[in-house]
Design an enzyme around this catalytic site. Structure first.
Site, PDB file in Angstrom:
ATOM      1  N   ALA A  14       8.385   1.423   0.045  1.00  0.00           N
ATOM      2  CA  ALA A  14       9.572   0.593  -0.131  1.00  0.00           C
ATOM      3  C   ALA A  14       9.755   0.396  -1.632  1.00  0.00           C
ATOM      4  O   ALA A  14       9.040   1.005  -2.438  1.00  0.00           O
ATOM      5  CB  ALA A  14       9.403  -0.724   0.615  1.00  0.00           C
ATOM      6  N   MET A  16       9.037  -1.814  -4.041  1.00  0.00           N
ATOM      7  CA  MET A  16       7.917  -2.162  -4.908  1.00  0.00           C
ATOM      8  C   MET A  16       6.895  -1.032  -4.987  1.00  0.00           C
ATOM      9  O   MET A  16       6.453  -0.649  -6.084  1.00  0.00           O
ATOM     10  CB  MET A  16       7.255  -3.446  -4.418  1.00  0.00           C
ATOM     11  CG  MET A  16       8.023  -4.711  -4.714  1.00  0.00           C
ATOM     12  SD  MET A  16       8.117  -5.100  -6.484  1.00  0.00           S
ATOM     13  CE  MET A  16       6.404  -5.533  -6.823  1.00  0.00           C
ATOM     14  N   ARG A  36       4.434   5.734   6.131  1.00  0.00           N
ATOM     15  CA  ARG A  36       4.368   5.977   7.582  1.00  0.00           C
ATOM     16  C   ARG A  36       5.624   6.697   8.062  1.00  0.00           C
ATOM     17  O   ARG A  36       5.558   7.595   8.909  1.00  0.00           O
ATOM     18  CB  ARG A  36       4.184   4.641   8.303  1.00  0.00           C
ATOM     19  CG  ARG A  36       4.006   4.772   9.809  1.00  0.00           C
ATOM     20  CD  ARG A  36       3.567   3.438  10.396  1.00  0.00           C
ATOM     21  NE  ARG A  36       4.526   2.381  10.093  1.00  0.00           N
ATOM     22  CZ  ARG A  36       5.568   2.071  10.852  1.00  0.00           C
ATOM     23  NH1 ARG A  36       5.803   2.754  11.960  1.00  0.00           N
ATOM     24  NH2 ARG A  36       6.374   1.088  10.514  1.00  0.00           N
ATOM     25  N   VAL A  77       2.293  -2.673   1.577  1.00  0.00           N
ATOM     26  CA  VAL A  77       2.924  -2.718   2.895  1.00  0.00           C
ATOM     27  C   VAL A  77       3.060  -4.168   3.316  1.00  0.00           C
ATOM     28  O   VAL A  77       2.579  -5.090   2.647  1.00  0.00           O
ATOM     29  CB  VAL A  77       2.110  -1.927   3.941  1.00  0.00           C
ATOM     30  CG1 VAL A  77       2.029  -0.458   3.553  1.00  0.00           C
ATOM     31  CG2 VAL A  77       0.708  -2.499   4.114  1.00  0.00           C
ATOM     32  N   SER A 131       3.191  -9.227 -10.368  1.00  0.00           N
ATOM     33  CA  SER A 131       4.396 -10.038 -10.551  1.00  0.00           C
ATOM     34  C   SER A 131       5.356  -9.355 -11.511  1.00  0.00           C
ATOM     35  O   SER A 131       4.945  -8.779 -12.514  1.00  0.00           O
ATOM     36  CB  SER A 131       4.043 -11.424 -11.092  1.00  0.00           C
ATOM     37  OG  SER A 131       5.222 -12.179 -11.308  1.00  0.00           O
ATOM     38  N   LYS A 185      -2.230 -15.094  -8.141  1.00  0.00           N
ATOM     39  CA  LYS A 185      -0.836 -14.706  -7.894  1.00  0.00           C
ATOM     40  C   LYS A 185      -0.141 -15.742  -7.015  1.00  0.00           C
ATOM     41  O   LYS A 185       1.045 -16.056  -7.218  1.00  0.00           O
ATOM     42  CB  LYS A 185      -0.785 -13.325  -7.226  1.00  0.00           C
ATOM     43  CG  LYS A 185       0.621 -12.862  -6.806  1.00  0.00           C
ATOM     44  CD  LYS A 185       1.614 -12.879  -7.975  1.00  0.00           C
ATOM     45  CE  LYS A 185       2.880 -12.080  -7.683  1.00  0.00           C
ATOM     46  NZ  LYS A 185       3.646 -12.547  -6.535  1.00  0.00           N
ATOM     47  N   HIS A 188       0.643 -18.592  -9.276  1.00  0.00           N
ATOM     48  CA  HIS A 188       1.780 -18.143 -10.098  1.00  0.00           C
ATOM     49  C   HIS A 188       3.086 -18.390  -9.366  1.00  0.00           C
ATOM     50  O   HIS A 188       4.047 -18.925  -9.923  1.00  0.00           O
ATOM     51  CB  HIS A 188       1.613 -16.654 -10.409  1.00  0.00           C
ATOM     52  CG  HIS A 188       2.853 -15.971 -10.912  1.00  0.00           C
ATOM     53  ND1 HIS A 188       3.910 -15.642 -10.089  1.00  0.00           N
ATOM     54  CD2 HIS A 188       3.212 -15.556 -12.153  1.00  0.00           C
ATOM     55  CE1 HIS A 188       4.854 -15.057 -10.782  1.00  0.00           C
ATOM     56  NE2 HIS A 188       4.460 -14.986 -12.048  1.00  0.00           N
ATOM     57  N   ASN A 189       3.131 -17.999  -8.079  1.00  0.00           N
ATOM     58  CA  ASN A 189       4.357 -18.182  -7.316  1.00  0.00           C
ATOM     59  C   ASN A 189       4.661 -19.653  -7.082  1.00  0.00           C
ATOM     60  O   ASN A 189       5.828 -20.054  -7.050  1.00  0.00           O
ATOM     61  CB  ASN A 189       4.252 -17.447  -5.978  1.00  0.00           C
ATOM     62  CG  ASN A 189       4.378 -15.945  -6.124  1.00  0.00           C
ATOM     63  OD1 ASN A 189       4.201 -15.406  -7.207  1.00  0.00           O
ATOM     64  ND2 ASN A 189       4.674 -15.269  -5.045  1.00  0.00           N
ATOM     65  N   GLU A 192       6.205 -20.844 -10.117  1.00  0.00           N
ATOM     66  CA  GLU A 192       7.561 -20.287 -10.099  1.00  0.00           C
ATOM     67  C   GLU A 192       8.502 -21.172  -9.269  1.00  0.00           C
ATOM     68  O   GLU A 192       9.636 -21.440  -9.683  1.00  0.00           O
ATOM     69  CB  GLU A 192       7.491 -18.880  -9.529  1.00  0.00           C
ATOM     70  CG  GLU A 192       8.799 -18.151  -9.362  1.00  0.00           C
ATOM     71  CD  GLU A 192       8.591 -16.818  -8.672  1.00  0.00           C
ATOM     72  OE1 GLU A 192       9.275 -16.552  -7.670  1.00  0.00           O
ATOM     73  OE2 GLU A 192       7.710 -16.046  -9.121  1.00  0.00           O
ATOM     74  N   LYS A 263       9.125 -17.247   1.086  1.00  0.00           N
ATOM     75  CA  LYS A 263       8.342 -16.261   1.836  1.00  0.00           C
ATOM     76  C   LYS A 263       6.930 -16.731   2.163  1.00  0.00           C
ATOM     77  O   LYS A 263       6.184 -16.009   2.805  1.00  0.00           O
ATOM     78  CB  LYS A 263       8.285 -14.942   1.069  1.00  0.00           C
ATOM     79  CG  LYS A 263       9.641 -14.240   1.018  1.00  0.00           C
ATOM     80  CD  LYS A 263       9.522 -12.841   0.436  1.00  0.00           C
ATOM     81  CE  LYS A 263      10.847 -12.103   0.505  1.00  0.00           C
ATOM     82  NZ  LYS A 263      10.765 -10.730  -0.070  1.00  0.00           N
ATOM     83  N   ARG A 448      -8.967 -49.243   3.489  1.00  0.00           N
ATOM     84  CA  ARG A 448      -9.789 -48.278   4.220  1.00  0.00           C
ATOM     85  C   ARG A 448     -11.107 -48.904   4.665  1.00  0.00           C
ATOM     86  O   ARG A 448     -11.606 -48.646   5.763  1.00  0.00           O
ATOM     87  CB  ARG A 448     -10.059 -47.034   3.345  1.00  0.00           C
ATOM     88  CG  ARG A 448      -8.810 -46.224   3.019  1.00  0.00           C
ATOM     89  CD  ARG A 448      -9.146 -44.997   2.167  1.00  0.00           C
ATOM     90  NE  ARG A 448      -9.800 -43.972   2.988  1.00  0.00           N
ATOM     91  CZ  ARG A 448     -11.020 -43.508   2.783  1.00  0.00           C
ATOM     92  NH1 ARG A 448     -11.754 -44.007   1.792  1.00  0.00           N
ATOM     93  NH2 ARG A 448     -11.524 -42.570   3.549  1.00  0.00           N
TER      94      ARG A 448
END
Length: 478
Positions: A14, A16, A36, A77, A131, A185, A188-189, A192, A263, A448
């Site tokens: 795909a 990326m 595939r 994938v 990234s 990563k 990182h997101n 972001e 996502k 508590r």
């Protein structure tokens, strides 16, 4: 006929995967390619086969056979069961010392699990964060490989060659063992998410307060990009705001439905912060803000809810713009500070020994959160590798302190005029929380102890104590 000729392979073509394969080929590597659905392999060869040396295969057996030993295969994938299936296929065909690299957005827990299984088979498994989006994959991303040092000896030179470069340095480095690469990563997101939400809140304030058009606001963001807010996300914000919809003639931002997607990496970041006990308030609010924006049934049912607020009016345009700019800078620093705190906590928890200075250095180029002040973050962690609070380091403390009056005015304006500012507000509350000499948590701990005998510590002596609330209310040491 091509057995053992490819330096590296790519499974999954795909956008990326295709772009990473092209990047490797453009940098002089012979790249085996397999998908595939063979039509994608054929499309890559037809459209881009002239860009370098590719070895296409119709079967995964031929793909593995085409790789030089020790074999190195990257996979890009769909996360989840699809990734596991490809890993199993490759592992069955590979030999001791070969390397499988997952370059997708995998959950780091899955990476830890997979690495353990693959290691037991004598292979190397490398969970690698990448990234930079589609363009970065082709022209130079930021790359965050985990796995063993031995695997990096084989893999690292190739990844460094295709990564972005800043001041001649590759935006790629070995992060740590097993799940470390995918973990950073993920964070990182998360950063972001916070960065984007803060920019969106700044845009909303400016538009409501100034009554300016998106094109006029684009000029403001372009100006901001020349100073301490310099970053990829500020740059593209201006580009988005300038875009005109060809069909309606309206600014594109006014045509797009105001419901943000996600996502999963933001959610994973927040979930992990809860597990580690790290107060990731800015990233959490940004993640929840996306969920709220897409909660259409709830938003549609809000008609009876009154704002009871006057519209925002701005008597001094330039002063207001500067207040928003400073609030944005301070809040962005909080987001990065919290993210790096989470990375430090996870590194200690999982034994990864992540060098945060190295990480901030490889985030300076290629990645989505690349920003000018990552140079300041790098210097801060070089000077103090164990810094518990990036926000308080010399590189940021004075600048943030100077922003606080503006920050408070901006958050107050949102509250007084009915403008939602979840990320700005939570970032300021975090700032006030970490600098407070005493917090109301003492009362929480007393509560508590009252209902659950959870005990408490005292400020005036060592030990752990419990009050006999249902008895004579004397205090006992436990």
């Amino acid at each position: 006929m091509h057995e053992g000729t490819a330096d590296v392979g790519m499974v999954g073509l795909a956008v990326m995967g295709s772009n990473l394969a092209r990047n490797l080929a453009r940098n002089g590597y012979t790249v085996a390619v397999f998908n595939r659905t063979h039509a994608r392999t054929e499309a890559l060869m037809a459209d881009h086969g002239h860009e370098g040396a590719f070895v296409p295969s119709e079967t995964i057996e031929d793909f593995v056979a085409s790789l030089k030993r020790p074999r190195c295969a990257l996979i890009m994938v769909q996360a989840g069961a699809g990734t596991d299936a490809v890993i199993d296929q490759l592992a069955d065909l590979m030999e001791v010392g070969d390397i499988i690299v997952d370059a997708g957005n995998a959950n780091f827990h899955d990476t830890i699990r997979r690495e353990k299984v693959i290691r037991a088979r004598g292979l190397h498994y490398v969970g690698t964060g990448v990234s930079g989006g589609e363009e970065g994959a082709l022209l130079g991303p930021s790359i965050m490989p985990g796995g063993t040092i031995e695997s990096y000896d084989r893999l690292g030179p190739m990844l460094e060659a295709i990564s972005a470069k800043v001041d001649g340095e590759p935006c790629c480095a070995h992060i740590g063992p097993d799940g470390a690469g995918h973990f950073v990563k993920m964070v990182h997101n998360g950063i972001e998410y916070a960065d984007m939400q803060l920019i969106a809140e700044a845009y909303d304030l400016l538009r409501r307060g100034l009554g300016a058009s998106p094109a006029e606001l684009a000029d403001i963001f372009t100006e901001w990009n020349t100073g301490e807010l310099n970053s990829y996300l500020i740059e593209i914000t201006a580009e988005v705001l300038r875009q005109i919809d060809a069909e309606t003639g309206l600014p594109l931002v006014d045509v797009i439905v105001d419901g943000a997607g996600q996502k999963g990496t933001g959610r994973w970041t927040v979930q992990n912060a809860l597990d580690l006990g790290v107060p990731l308030t800015g990233i959490a609010e940004a993640t929840f803000a996306r969920a709220l924006s897409s909660s259409m049934p709830q938003r549609s049912a809000s008609g009876p809810l009154a704002a009871n607020a006057e519209p925002l009016t701005v008597p001094d345009r330039e002063a207001f713009i500067e207040d928003v700019r400073r609030a944005l800078y301070a809040s962005k620093v909080v987001a990065y500070s919290q993210g790096f705190e989470q990375i430090g906590a996870a590194s200690a928890e999982f034994g990864w020994d992540i060098e945060r200075a190295t990480l901030s250095r490889i985030w300076r180029g290629g990645c989505i959160i690349r920003a000018g002040f990552l140079n300041d973050i790098t210097r801060a962690y070089e000077a103090n590798p164990g810094a518990p609070l990036l926000l308080a380091e010399d590189a940021f403390a004075q600048n943030v302190n100077e922003c606080v009056p503006s920050w408070r005015r901006v958050v107050a304006a949102g509250a007084l005029h009915g403008i939602p500012l979840p990320a700005f507000s939570s970032s300021l509350s975090y700032y006030d929380g970490v600098r407070a000499e005493r917090l109301p948590a003492a009362l929480l701990q007393g509560q508590r102890d009252f209902f659950g005998a959870h005990t408490y510590r005292r400020i005036d002596k060592d030990g752990v104590f419990h009050t006999l609330w249902s008895g004579d209310r004397t205090e006992v040491e436990v």
